[in-house]
Motif scaffolding. Structure first.
Motif, short mmCIF file in Angstrom:
data_model
loop_
_atom_site.label_atom_id
_atom_site.label_comp_id
_atom_site.label_asym_id
_atom_site.label_seq_id
_atom_site.Cartn_x
_atom_site.Cartn_y
_atom_site.Cartn_z
N TYR A 159 0.84 -1.50 0.00
CA TYR A 159 -0.41 0.03 -0.31
C TYR A 159 0.56 1.48 0.45
CZ TYR A 159 -3.57 -2.66 1.77
OH TYR A 159 -4.55 -3.78 1.41
N CYS A 160 1.98 1.10 0.06
CA CYS A 160 2.76 2.40 1.00
C CYS A 160 3.75 2.94 -0.21
CB CYS A 160 3.59 2.71 1.75
SG CYS A 160 1.79 1.85 3.69
N THR A 161 4.13 1.78 -1.03
CA THR A 161 5.36 2.20 -2.21
C THR A 161 5.83 3.04 -2.53
OG1 THR A 161 5.06 0.38 -3.01
CG2 THR A 161 7.15 -0.02 -1.45
N ALA A 162 4.30 3.09 -3.11
CA ALA A 162 3.53 3.76 -5.03
C ALA A 162 4.20 5.41 -4.01
CB ALA A 162 2.21 4.33 -4.90
N CYS A 163 4.11 5.94 -2.75
CA CYS A 163 4.18 7.22 -2.46
C CYS A 163 5.34 7.34 -1.45
CB CYS A 163 3.06 7.38 -1.50
SG CYS A 163 1.65 8.03 -2.53
N HIS A 164 6.17 6.30 -0.67
CA HIS A 164 7.45 6.56 -0.33
C HIS A 164 8.55 5.49 -0.82
CE1 HIS A 164 4.94 8.71 3.08
NE2 HIS A 164 3.73 7.46 2.50
N GLY A 165 8.34 5.17 -1.48
CA GLY A 165 9.13 4.32 -2.33
C GLY A 165 9.29 2.86 -1.10
N GLN A 166 10.04 1.56 -2.23
CA GLN A 166 10.16 0.84 -2.11
C GLN A 166 10.73 -0.08 -0.71
OE1 GLN A 166 11.85 -2.58 -4.74
NE2 GLN A 166 10.74 -3.76 -3.79
N LYS A 167 12.06 1.15 -0.07
CA LYS A 167 12.45 0.88 0.23
C LYS A 167 12.38 2.48 1.57
CE LYS A 167 16.47 -0.86 -1.49
NZ LYS A 167 17.96 -1.02 -1.92
N GLY A 168 11.30 2.87 1.64
CA GLY A 168 10.59 4.45 2.35
C GLY A 168 11.83 5.41 2.42
N ILE A 225 -2.63 -1.24 11.07
CA ILE A 225 -2.00 -0.43 11.19
C ILE A 225 -1.53 -0.48 12.13
CG2 ILE A 225 -2.56 2.09 11.93
CD1 ILE A 225 -5.44 1.59 10.59
N GLN A 226 -0.93 -0.90 13.64
CA GLN A 226 0.18 -1.16 14.61
C GLN A 226 0.94 -1.45 13.87
OE1 GLN A 226 -0.04 -4.10 16.80
NE2 GLN A 226 0.38 -2.81 19.22
N GLN A 227 1.08 -2.64 12.89
CA GLN A 227 2.06 -3.21 12.32
C GLN A 227 2.73 -2.68 11.22
OE1 GLN A 227 -0.24 -7.08 10.41
NE2 GLN A 227 0.26 -8.10 12.52
N VAL A 228 2.19 -1.59 10.51
CA VAL A 228 2.84 -1.04 9.59
C VAL A 228 3.27 0.07 10.25
CG1 VAL A 228 0.98 0.32 8.52
CG2 VAL A 228 2.12 -0.26 6.68
N SER A 229 2.53 0.86 10.91
CA SER A 229 3.27 1.64 11.53
C SER A 229 4.44 1.48 12.26
CB SER A 229 2.24 2.19 12.38
OG SER A 229 1.36 2.96 11.96
N SER A 230 4.82 -0.16 12.91
CA SER A 230 5.97 -0.27 13.73
C SER A 230 7.19 -0.36 12.31
CB SER A 230 5.57 -1.37 14.42
OG SER A 230 5.01 -1.25 15.07
N TYR A 231 6.66 -1.04 11.22
CA TYR A 231 7.68 -1.61 9.98
C TYR A 231 8.47 0.08 9.55
CZ TYR A 231 9.79 -2.53 5.46
OH TYR A 231 10.78 -2.97 4.36
N ILE A 232 7.41 0.63 9.69
CA ILE A 232 7.82 2.73 8.99
C ILE A 232 8.88 2.86 9.70
CG2 ILE A 232 7.00 4.86 9.12
CD1 ILE A 232 4.13 4.11 7.24
N LEU A 233 8.03 2.61 11.57
CA LEU A 233 9.55 3.42 12.22
C LEU A 233 10.94 2.46 12.41
CD1 LEU A 233 6.85 3.82 15.67
CD2 LEU A 233 8.26 5.77 14.16
N SER A 234 11.36 1.15 11.89
CA SER A 234 11.53 0.63 11.88
C SER A 234 12.93 0.24 10.54
CB SER A 234 11.20 -1.74 12.02
OG SER A 234 11.38 -1.49 10.34
#
Length: 271
Positions: free
Chosen positions: A186-195, A242-251
């Motif tokens: 869901y997120c890579t389109a705007c934030h990139g594959q590696k954030g 959402i908790q899982q994806v938020s935690s991954y973003i912080l990682s």
């Protein structure tokens, strides 16, 4: 005809051959019944003629000439003979002094053999002619449906306890891996594959536009940032996801991917 062919060769339709929808289907069912009955009668007639032929060839007289069978019921059922009667069973030919006995297959074995044939015929009739025929597929679908209900109940139970006030940052590999899967979906389109950031901001540095704590990231993902084009994900993702994806973003903090976007927002120390 189409229904019969579809039912016989494609059991996944879930219909029985008895689900008739037209006069043509009824005609073909009648033809099949007629062929089945005719085949059975032909078999009976064949066996009867074979019996008559055997009687005509005098086999009955030879049988009468045989000595009386004094075996017990158990010996007859098991096909056993005493050693003293072997000479009566011995065939005329012999090879190097080794004689062959006319010892037919024991009745118990023949009974078991015919039982397996009957079982196969009944199974074929019930599960592939009268029934749908996709027994294993039905069992699989039922087990999957039960497992899906259990999963939904578990997610509902766990996710119901997670909100902006209670959410905590996940650190175990299983939760982060689930978050990574969601991020890639869901997120890579705007934030990139590696954030590293594309249309959206870089998620790997210490600067945040809307707060960098797990509760603030959870809120941002849940509600979105409509004035900047980020949609709310609370309809697509449950609180646990959402908790899982938020935690991954912080990682992703400090990973410094190549081509990372310039910092935006305020610097926030992430614990």
């Amino acid at each position: 005809m189409n229904l019969l062919v579809t039912t016989l060769f494609d059991p996944t339709t879930g219909k029985s051959v008895w689900d008739l929808s037209s006069g043509e289907d009824l005609l073909w069912v009648m033809v099949m019944i007629f062929v089945t009955v005719a085949t059975g009668l032909l078999l009976v007639i064949t066996l009867y003629l074979a019996y008559v032929l055997r009687q005509a060839l005098g086999l009955k007289l030879n049988t009468a000439a045989k000595p009386a069978d004094n075996r017990t019921a158990w010996q007859k059922w098991a096909g056993l003979h005493t050693l003293s009667t072997e000479k009566d069973l011995m065939l005329e030919h012999a090879y190097d002094g080794i004689a062959e006995l006319d010892n037919p297959t024991p009745p118990w074995f023949m009974g078991l053999f015919y039982l397996t044939i009957a079982f196969g015929a009944i199974y074929l009739l019930i599960f592939h002619v009268i029934g749908a025929g996709n027994v294993m597929e039905q069992e699989y679908n039922q087990e999957v449906a039960v497992a899906e209900k259990q999963r939904e109940a578990y997610v509902k139970l766990v996710a119901g306890k997670i909100n902006e006030n209670t959410v905590t940052r996940l650190t175990e590999a299983k939760g982060l891996e689930a978050g990574k899967t969601l991020f890639n979906q869901y997120c890579t389109a705007c934030h990139g594959q590696k954030g590293e950031g594309k249309v959206g901001p870089n998620l790997t540095d210490e600067y945040w536009l809307h707060g960098g704590s797990v509760k603030e990231v959870f809120h941002t993902v849940t509600e979105g940032v409509p004035d900047k084009g980020m949609i709310s994900w609370k309809k697509q993702l449950n609180p646990l996801q959402i908790q899982q994806v938020s935690s991954y973003i912080l990682s992703l903090q400090g990973t410094k991917p190549a081509g990372a976007k310039e910092p935006q927002g305020e610097k926030v120390a992430i614990n």
